[in-house]
Design a protein around this motif. Sequence first.
Motif, PDB file in Angstrom:
ATOM      1  N   ILE A 324     -11.475   0.819 -11.374  1.00  0.00           N
ATOM      2  CA  ILE A 324     -12.876   0.401 -11.384  1.00  0.00           C
ATOM      3  C   ILE A 324     -13.411   0.214  -9.967  1.00  0.00           C
ATOM      4  O   ILE A 324     -14.580   0.518  -9.690  1.00  0.00           O
ATOM      5  N   TYR A 325     -12.568  -0.265  -9.063  1.00  0.00           N
ATOM      6  CA  TYR A 325     -12.975  -0.530  -7.679  1.00  0.00           C
ATOM      7  C   TYR A 325     -12.052   0.226  -6.713  1.00  0.00           C
ATOM      8  O   TYR A 325     -11.244  -0.388  -5.998  1.00  0.00           O
ATOM      9  N   PRO A 326     -12.128   1.544  -6.665  1.00  0.00           N
ATOM     10  CA  PRO A 326     -11.135   2.330  -5.915  1.00  0.00           C
ATOM     11  C   PRO A 326     -11.236   2.209  -4.398  1.00  0.00           C
ATOM     12  O   PRO A 326     -10.300   2.601  -3.695  1.00  0.00           O
ATOM     13  N   ASN A 327     -12.321   1.660  -3.880  1.00  0.00           N
ATOM     14  CA  ASN A 327     -12.521   1.674  -2.427  1.00  0.00           C
ATOM     15  C   ASN A 327     -12.139   0.376  -1.726  1.00  0.00           C
ATOM     16  O   ASN A 327     -12.266   0.271  -0.508  1.00  0.00           O
ATOM     17  N   SER A 328     -11.690  -0.619  -2.477  1.00  0.00           N
ATOM     18  CA  SER A 328     -11.281  -1.890  -1.867  1.00  0.00           C
ATOM     19  C   SER A 328      -9.775  -2.031  -1.995  1.00  0.00           C
ATOM     20  O   SER A 328      -9.207  -1.791  -3.075  1.00  0.00           O
ATOM     21  N   TYR A 329      -9.136  -2.421  -0.895  1.00  0.00           N
ATOM     22  CA  TYR A 329      -7.674  -2.510  -0.937  1.00  0.00           C
ATOM     23  C   TYR A 329      -7.190  -3.511   0.106  1.00  0.00           C
ATOM     24  O   TYR A 329      -7.956  -4.316   0.629  1.00  0.00           O
ATOM     25  N   VAL A 330      -5.918  -3.434   0.420  1.00  0.00           N
ATOM     26  CA  VAL A 330      -5.240  -4.411   1.264  1.00  0.00           C
ATOM     27  C   VAL A 330      -5.895  -4.531   2.637  1.00  0.00           C
ATOM     28  O   VAL A 330      -6.127  -3.528   3.319  1.00  0.00           O
TER      29      VAL A 330
END
Length: 607
Positions: A324-330
């Motif tokens: 759902i939110y592929p562009n936010s990460y570690v």
Amino acid sequence: MAALEHLLYLLLVSIFSATVNAAYAITGPQGGVNAQTGERPFRQELRTFANSGAAWDLYIQALAQLQSVNQGDLLSYYQIGGIHGRPFIPWDGSNGPNGFTGYCTHNSILFPPWHRPYLALFEQVLWNNAQTIAASYPSAQKAKYQAAAVTFRIPYWDWALSPQMPSTLTSSQISINTPTGQKSISNPLHQYAFHPQPSNSDFPTSDAPISTYVKTVRYPTSSSPTANSQENKVNAQLQANGDSLHDSIYLLISRQSDYAPFSNQGYTGNNSQGYDSLESVHGTIHVLVGNGGHMADVPYAGFDPIFWLHHANVDRLFAIWQAIYPNSYVTPQVNQFGTFTTNPGASEDVNTPLTPFHKDTAGNFYTSVTARQTRTFGYSYPEVQDWGVDATTLAKNTRAAFKKLYDPTNQFTPRSLSSRQLKITEGNVVSGGILRNVSANTYREWLINIEVDKYALSGSFLIHFFLGASPPTDPASWSTDPSLVASFGVFVSSNTSSLPTDTGAVIIYGQVPLTRKLVAAVSAGTLQDLEPGTITPYLASNLQWRVQGPEGQGVPVGDVGGLVVSVADQHVEKTDAVDQFDRYGDLVLHTNVTENKGAGAREGYGL
């Protein structure tokens, strides 16, 4: 003497590791993967998987076989379970400076991705066992079992959809079709029996009673080494918290688009969208299931077979969130406590090695970059079909699948029939358990925020929240009392005396949804609406909390370091689109609810 034995063991392991060239490469099972399309077998929900026939038979036998392996073997159940915590020794040559904890990344930005190769390791070993077992079936059944073995993946236990443990987890015996016919065998999902009982260097007596139990236990009957589990009490606690768990997961994934606060309970940045996290909800399950047993004790949790089903569900929720939110990460975050290989206070980021998990035989470790996708490990989940679609379509499809399961305002609400009933009251409608204004299509979400020192007490503990009459005096009944809103679990080690003392308070954050209980009060005629003018005086008079310590005892809230309880509401704009989430405003604090209560937030307190 025990300390000397431990040091000698570490030295021998280090020498042995240095002489071995090849690391164990964790790839996850690749059988059944379509290399052209990317289509992969699903991990299935436990209750569905239990009806799968051949795959279920193989799973039970593969797990039983793994549990029978000599505990000194690198790929034994004991050694794999011990990666999470005890016996605090190197695994596959991954040495570290800290002998006070395991490899697991708690209160860490790495919490979700670290568990992904861990589960893949477990799944890979079971998959290999399943191939051997399938090949031993009689010729009339062999093809069916070998086909099931190729696509075999471990199941998950969806405690948010239906919280109680099914009989497949609680029965001591289980009936399956084996290569020699239908048999009733000891159920490997029920418990793991240590063989032999670990030495004092592995499980020190200072950790007793958890270190002296001869088998894994859930809510143990006593502190005797031969204590048994009380799964009926576990299920009663889980059922009492079912609505809260369900709503927590929906709110967490539907409103938290930033990876850092979503991922872990140690995040200290902007909490305007909520105090909850995937790690926080996961910890409550650990404490409710273990309740003095292995699941409630960080260094020992990995030995209970339910650990793997629980964490497969946590990984599933992570995979849903990622789609759902592929562009936010570690992003970089300090790990205040540290791990077996990471010193307290070290900064972790997307390139930090996820020790001890090697991605190849050359000894290179996975990182959050290389462990980011489930496709790397050859599996997916029913809600995340990421082949043949672009990222936008995947996000819409996953949102729709997730809403169908968990949206409390949806006409399909698995929690209860009563929560699907409609009621009109002064221009408001109770629909699927959430009160909203019909004309404006908005409502207010009400929440309890918790912050507390993780190591405030000498082990895992529970904070129980109640609405209405004063809770009973007996702490043993708090977690199932009819006035209970929810329980918040703080998941730690039972032996905090061995932990580093120079880290300072390790503050964690969590959240408990209130809205469903308030809607019930509106339905009963106790409240008129969900507006602050109605709710804040009601909560000031009726909201209470109690702390239950590691041994089940009541603890004065003033004795719990760092504890602050606050209440907030959040304006929500509803959407009727099946593949879109509601729009959430920022949290608004109401300190007038808590300022006159022990450990309650007072005027001037901020998010």
